[in-house]
Write an enzyme that holds these catalytic residues in place. Sequence first.
Site, PDB file in Angstrom:
ATOM      1  N   LYS A   9      20.684  35.979  65.406  1.00 56.74           N
ATOM      2  CA  LYS A   9      20.000  34.880  64.726  1.00 56.74           C
ATOM      3  C   LYS A   9      19.517  33.840  65.742  1.00 56.74           C
ATOM      4  CE  LYS A   9      22.617  35.521  60.449  1.00 56.74           C
ATOM      5  NZ  LYS A   9      23.236  34.851  59.285  1.00 56.74           N
ATOM      6  N   TYR A  49      16.957  38.977  52.525  1.00 53.55           N
ATOM      7  CA  TYR A  49      17.929  38.087  51.888  1.00 53.55           C
ATOM      8  C   TYR A  49      17.715  38.003  50.371  1.00 53.55           C
ATOM      9  CZ  TYR A  49      19.910  36.499  56.331  1.00 53.55           C
ATOM     10  OH  TYR A  49      20.568  36.434  57.540  1.00 53.55           O
ATOM     11  N   ASN A 112      25.619  31.341  62.178  1.00 51.73           N
ATOM     12  CA  ASN A 112      26.774  32.216  62.432  1.00 51.73           C
ATOM     13  C   ASN A 112      26.467  33.409  63.335  1.00 51.73           C
ATOM     14  OD1 ASN A 112      25.313  33.715  60.618  1.00 51.73           O
ATOM     15  ND2 ASN A 112      26.898  33.796  59.039  1.00 51.73           N
ATOM     16  N   HIS A 115      23.701  38.605  61.987  1.00 55.73           N
ATOM     17  CA  HIS A 115      23.818  39.346  60.728  1.00 55.73           C
ATOM     18  C   HIS A 115      24.290  40.753  61.074  1.00 55.73           C
ATOM     19  CE1 HIS A 115      22.754  41.453  57.045  1.00 55.73           C
ATOM     20  NE2 HIS A 115      22.234  42.383  57.842  1.00 55.73           N
ATOM     21  N   GLU A 126      18.496  48.622  55.826  1.00 56.07           N
ATOM     22  CA  GLU A 126      18.150  47.615  56.844  1.00 56.07           C
ATOM     23  C   GLU A 126      17.605  48.274  58.116  1.00 56.07           C
ATOM     24  OE1 GLU A 126      21.720  45.225  57.121  1.00 56.07           O
ATOM     25  OE2 GLU A 126      21.244  44.167  55.258  1.00 56.07           O
TER      26      GLU A 126
HETATM   27  P1  ADP Z   1      26.796  37.867  55.592  1.00 58.92           P
HETATM   28  O1  ADP Z   1      25.614  37.473  56.449  1.00 58.92           O
HETATM   29  O2  ADP Z   1      28.099  37.588  56.282  1.00 58.92           O
HETATM   30  O3  ADP Z   1      26.699  39.264  55.031  1.00 58.92           O
HETATM   31  P2  ADP Z   1      25.887  36.773  53.018  1.00 58.92           P
HETATM   32  O4  ADP Z   1      25.125  38.044  52.801  1.00 58.92           O
HETATM   33  O5  ADP Z   1      26.763  36.285  51.923  1.00 58.92           O
HETATM   34  O6  ADP Z   1      26.790  36.854  54.338  1.00 58.92           O
HETATM   35  O7  ADP Z   1      24.865  35.594  53.341  1.00 58.92           O
HETATM   36  C1  ADP Z   1      23.718  35.830  54.107  1.00 58.92           C
HETATM   37  C2  ADP Z   1      23.474  34.650  55.030  1.00 58.92           C
HETATM   38  O8  ADP Z   1      23.135  33.501  54.265  1.00 58.92           O
HETATM   39  C3  ADP Z   1      24.688  34.219  55.855  1.00 58.92           C
HETATM   40  O9  ADP Z   1      24.860  34.972  57.029  1.00 58.92           O
HETATM   41  C4  ADP Z   1      24.341  32.792  56.160  1.00 58.92           C
HETATM   42  O10 ADP Z   1      23.438  32.672  57.255  1.00 58.92           O
HETATM   43  C5  ADP Z   1      23.654  32.340  54.879  1.00 58.92           C
HETATM   44  N1  ADP Z   1      24.604  31.705  53.947  1.00 58.92           N
HETATM   45  C6  ADP Z   1      25.543  32.315  53.167  1.00 58.92           C
HETATM   46  N2  ADP Z   1      26.225  31.426  52.423  1.00 58.92           N
HETATM   47  C7  ADP Z   1      25.711  30.193  52.741  1.00 58.92           C
HETATM   48  C8  ADP Z   1      25.976  28.845  52.331  1.00 58.92           C
HETATM   49  N3  ADP Z   1      26.909  28.577  51.411  1.00 58.92           N
HETATM   50  N4  ADP Z   1      25.248  27.855  52.893  1.00 58.92           N
HETATM   51  C9  ADP Z   1      24.271  28.118  53.813  1.00 58.92           C
HETATM   52  N5  ADP Z   1      23.971  29.362  54.236  1.00 58.92           N
HETATM   53  C10 ADP Z   1      24.669  30.390  53.723  1.00 58.92           C
END
Ligand code: ADP
Length: 137
Positions: A9, A49, A112, A115, A126
Amino acid sequence: METTLILFKPDAVQKALVGQVLARFEAAGLKIRGVKMFKASDALLNEHYAHIASKPFFPEVQRFMQQTPVIALALAGDNVIVRVRDLLGPTDSKKAAKGTIRGDFGVDVMVNVCHASDSAETAAAELKRFFQPGELF
Ligand code: ADP
């Protein structure tokens, strides 16, 4: 042997963390099958997303993911999907243990580092989304 899809990211790109994180994947014995850098379009992010598109934080995620180009990585190994998610730690960097990638380098739930695909089904979708068949080795 499985393959998973990872996106570095914009925080990883901006903070020059890509090499360190990739070194952790390689040290775990995981193999690079493909890599590319590109600017994520609105259309691509809407598709990638789709599962969070209705969330109030989605516009912020869109803006964040377009701050810099991102880097997609196809990574192979036994049980790689679960192993990479374990190396990353939980989505919320603040809850991630030290020693995990998000625990060491992440900021919060959005910023974070990477992905990574969360199942065999999402990995297949993906990998197709980000790589042409001839771009995987
Ligand atoms: P992951 O990426 O760990 O699979 P998710 O699919 O639940 O997690 O979410 C996709 C992405 O959306 C996350 O990696 C993060 O960047 C963003 N995200 C998820 N939850 C939140 C939140 N509560 N606030 C802001 N961004 C979020």
